[in-house]
Design an enzyme around this catalytic site. Sequence first.
Site, PDB file in Angstrom:
ATOM      1  N   HIS A 132       0.827  -1.213   0.000  1.00 25.50           N
ATOM      2  CA  HIS A 132       0.000   0.000   0.000  1.00 25.50           C
ATOM      3  C   HIS A 132       0.862   1.265   0.000  1.00 25.50           C
ATOM      4  CE1 HIS A 132       0.795   0.994   4.248  1.00 25.50           C
ATOM      5  NE2 HIS A 132       0.927  -0.327   4.372  1.00 25.50           N
ATOM      6  N   HIS A 141      11.801  -1.983 -13.135  1.00 25.56           N
ATOM      7  CA  HIS A 141      11.478  -3.409 -13.314  1.00 25.56           C
ATOM      8  C   HIS A 141      11.529  -4.062 -11.936  1.00 25.56           C
ATOM      9  CE1 HIS A 141      12.478  -7.411 -15.633  1.00 25.56           C
ATOM     10  NE2 HIS A 141      11.602  -7.591 -14.663  1.00 25.56           N
TER      11      HIS A 141
HETATM   12  C1  LIG Z   1      23.339  -8.051  -9.320  1.00 24.39           C
HETATM   13  C2  LIG Z   1      23.443  -8.696 -10.692  1.00 24.39           C
HETATM   14  C3  LIG Z   1      22.585  -7.874 -11.656  1.00 24.39           C
HETATM   15  C4  LIG Z   1      24.879  -8.761 -11.174  1.00 24.39           C
HETATM   16  O1  LIG Z   1      25.376  -7.488 -11.436  1.00 24.39           O
HETATM   17  P1  LIG Z   1      26.887  -7.306 -11.963  1.00 24.39           P
HETATM   18  O2  LIG Z   1      27.104  -5.857 -12.105  1.00 24.39           O
HETATM   19  O3  LIG Z   1      27.092  -8.172 -13.157  1.00 24.39           O
HETATM   20  O4  LIG Z   1      27.692  -7.795 -10.729  1.00 24.39           O
HETATM   21  P2  LIG Z   1      28.742  -8.964 -10.613  1.00 24.39           P
HETATM   22  O5  LIG Z   1      28.186 -10.255 -11.098  1.00 24.39           O
HETATM   23  O6  LIG Z   1      30.027  -8.457 -11.210  1.00 24.39           O
HETATM   24  O7  LIG Z   1      28.906  -9.071  -9.045  1.00 24.39           O
HETATM   25  C5  LIG Z   1      29.452  -8.034  -8.260  1.00 24.39           C
HETATM   26  C6  LIG Z   1      29.560  -8.565  -6.861  1.00 24.39           C
HETATM   27  O8  LIG Z   1      28.248  -8.684  -6.301  1.00 24.39           O
HETATM   28  C7  LIG Z   1      27.984 -10.047  -5.901  1.00 24.39           C
HETATM   29  N1  LIG Z   1      26.609 -10.350  -6.245  1.00 24.39           N
HETATM   30  C8  LIG Z   1      26.031 -10.250  -7.488  1.00 24.39           C
HETATM   31  N2  LIG Z   1      24.744 -10.548  -7.409  1.00 24.39           N
HETATM   32  C9  LIG Z   1      24.481 -10.852  -6.124  1.00 24.39           C
HETATM   33  C10 LIG Z   1      23.320 -11.236  -5.434  1.00 24.39           C
HETATM   34  N3  LIG Z   1      22.157 -11.349  -6.085  1.00 24.39           N
HETATM   35  N4  LIG Z   1      23.387 -11.435  -4.105  1.00 24.39           N
HETATM   36  C11 LIG Z   1      24.586 -11.299  -3.443  1.00 24.39           C
HETATM   37  N5  LIG Z   1      25.735 -10.944  -4.045  1.00 24.39           N
HETATM   38  C12 LIG Z   1      25.674 -10.720  -5.371  1.00 24.39           C
HETATM   39  C13 LIG Z   1      28.985 -10.874  -6.701  1.00 24.39           C
HETATM   40  O9  LIG Z   1      29.249 -12.103  -6.035  1.00 24.39           O
HETATM   41  C14 LIG Z   1      30.167  -9.957  -6.733  1.00 24.39           C
HETATM   42  O10 LIG Z   1      30.806 -10.006  -5.487  1.00 24.39           O
HETATM   43  P3  LIG Z   1      32.429  -9.880  -5.339  1.00 24.39           P
HETATM   44  O11 LIG Z   1      32.778  -8.552  -5.969  1.00 24.39           O
HETATM   45  O12 LIG Z   1      32.629  -9.906  -3.855  1.00 24.39           O
HETATM   46  O13 LIG Z   1      32.976 -11.043  -6.073  1.00 24.39           O
HETATM   47  C15 LIG Z   1      22.969 -10.140 -10.647  1.00 24.39           C
HETATM   48  O14 LIG Z   1      23.833 -10.968  -9.881  1.00 24.39           O
HETATM   49  C16 LIG Z   1      21.563 -10.291 -10.144  1.00 24.39           C
HETATM   50  O15 LIG Z   1      21.295 -10.479  -8.948  1.00 24.39           O
HETATM   51  N6  LIG Z   1      20.654 -10.229 -11.081  1.00 24.39           N
HETATM   52  C17 LIG Z   1      19.264 -10.386 -10.856  1.00 24.39           C
HETATM   53  C18 LIG Z   1      18.686 -11.098 -12.061  1.00 24.39           C
HETATM   54  C19 LIG Z   1      17.219 -11.206 -11.942  1.00 24.39           C
HETATM   55  O16 LIG Z   1      16.633 -11.271 -10.899  1.00 24.39           O
HETATM   56  N7  LIG Z   1      16.582 -11.186 -13.092  1.00 24.39           N
HETATM   57  C20 LIG Z   1      15.166 -11.226 -13.175  1.00 24.39           C
HETATM   58  C21 LIG Z   1      14.758 -11.325 -14.595  1.00 24.39           C
HETATM   59  S1  LIG Z   1      12.995 -11.293 -14.704  1.00 24.39           S
END
Ligand SMILES: CC(C)(COP(=O)(O)OP(=O)(O)OC[C@H]1O[C@@H](n2cnc3c(N)ncnc32)[C@H](O)[C@@H]1OP(=O)(O)O)[C@@H](O)C(=O)NCCC(=O)NCCS
Length: 210
Positions: A132, A141
């Site tokens: 709410h 998104h």
């Molecule tokens: C956050 C995300 C976008 C990655 O972003 P990125 O800029 O490529 O980041 P990286 O993969 O380089 O990770 C950076 C750091 O964050 C950490 N990290 C990335 N995603 C994380 C998550 N979801 N939870 C915890 N830590 C995470 C990585 O382990 C890395 O840590 P480090 O630097 O200590 O090694 C991706 O991991 C994520 O969570 N995406 C969500 C996808 C999703 O839900 N999609 C829905 C589609 S409908």
Amino acid sequence: MEGVAVIGAGGHAGVVIDTLLEAGFSVGGVFDDDVSRHGTEVLGYKVLGPPEALRAYGLRKAIVAIGDNHLRYAMVQRFPDLEWQTVIHPDARVHPNARIGVGTIVMVRTIIRPNAVIGAHAIINTAAIVGHECVVEDFVHVAGSTHLGGECHIGTGAFLGLGVVMVPGVHVGVWSVVGAGAAVTGDVPAQVLAVGVPARVKKSLLGDLP
Ligand SMILES: CC(C)(COP(=O)(O)OP(=O)(O)OC[C@H]1O[C@@H](n2cnc3c(N)ncnc32)[C@H](O)[C@@H]1OP(=O)(O)O)[C@@H](O)C(=O)NCCC(=O)NCCS
């Protein structure tokens, strides 16, 4: 009924087409900049050409089926004269007091609580819950199964990954990304990546603005 043009032919487009059909719309055609996709099909609908071609098919209404917020934003800026279709799945529960902006899609099994305000060209993905009095600005998104407590504020272009939980009243700044599974217990500034439980800023995304 006049068909709705679907702009974008990637994975998200299939979900958008499915939602359009379930909501009773007809699909006028699929359009994508990627020439290698032209002539292919998404859920049986042919990719007819670049987005500019949709007028040649007599289409005026469209939705941008691109999950990436920056790319969706850029596509909307390119077509200032189109009529953007808002789509709400029939199995979404949207309170009558909630407001949903143009070009926004509300997917199956979402719940949007009283007085929530969702902006334009947002995606409220499968089974997300918006509490709410939340304000979700344009081009946000909210990924599947994310849960926003009441009175949260999500700035323009922010992305909340799968299964994010936000305690009531917290803010996420513009164009920030919250990683999947994070628990947001305090405000997240603009243009950062925040991850974890509790969510902590991992890096700046300055320079990523569209
Ligand atoms: C956050 C995300 C976008 C990655 O972003 P990125 O800029 O490529 O980041 P990286 O993969 O380089 O990770 C950076 C750091 O964050 C950490 N990290 C990335 N995603 C994380 C998550 N979801 N939870 C915890 N830590 C995470 C990585 O382990 C890395 O840590 P480090 O630097 O200590 O090694 C991706 O991991 C994520 O969570 N995406 C969500 C996808 C999703 O839900 N999609 C829905 C589609 S409908």
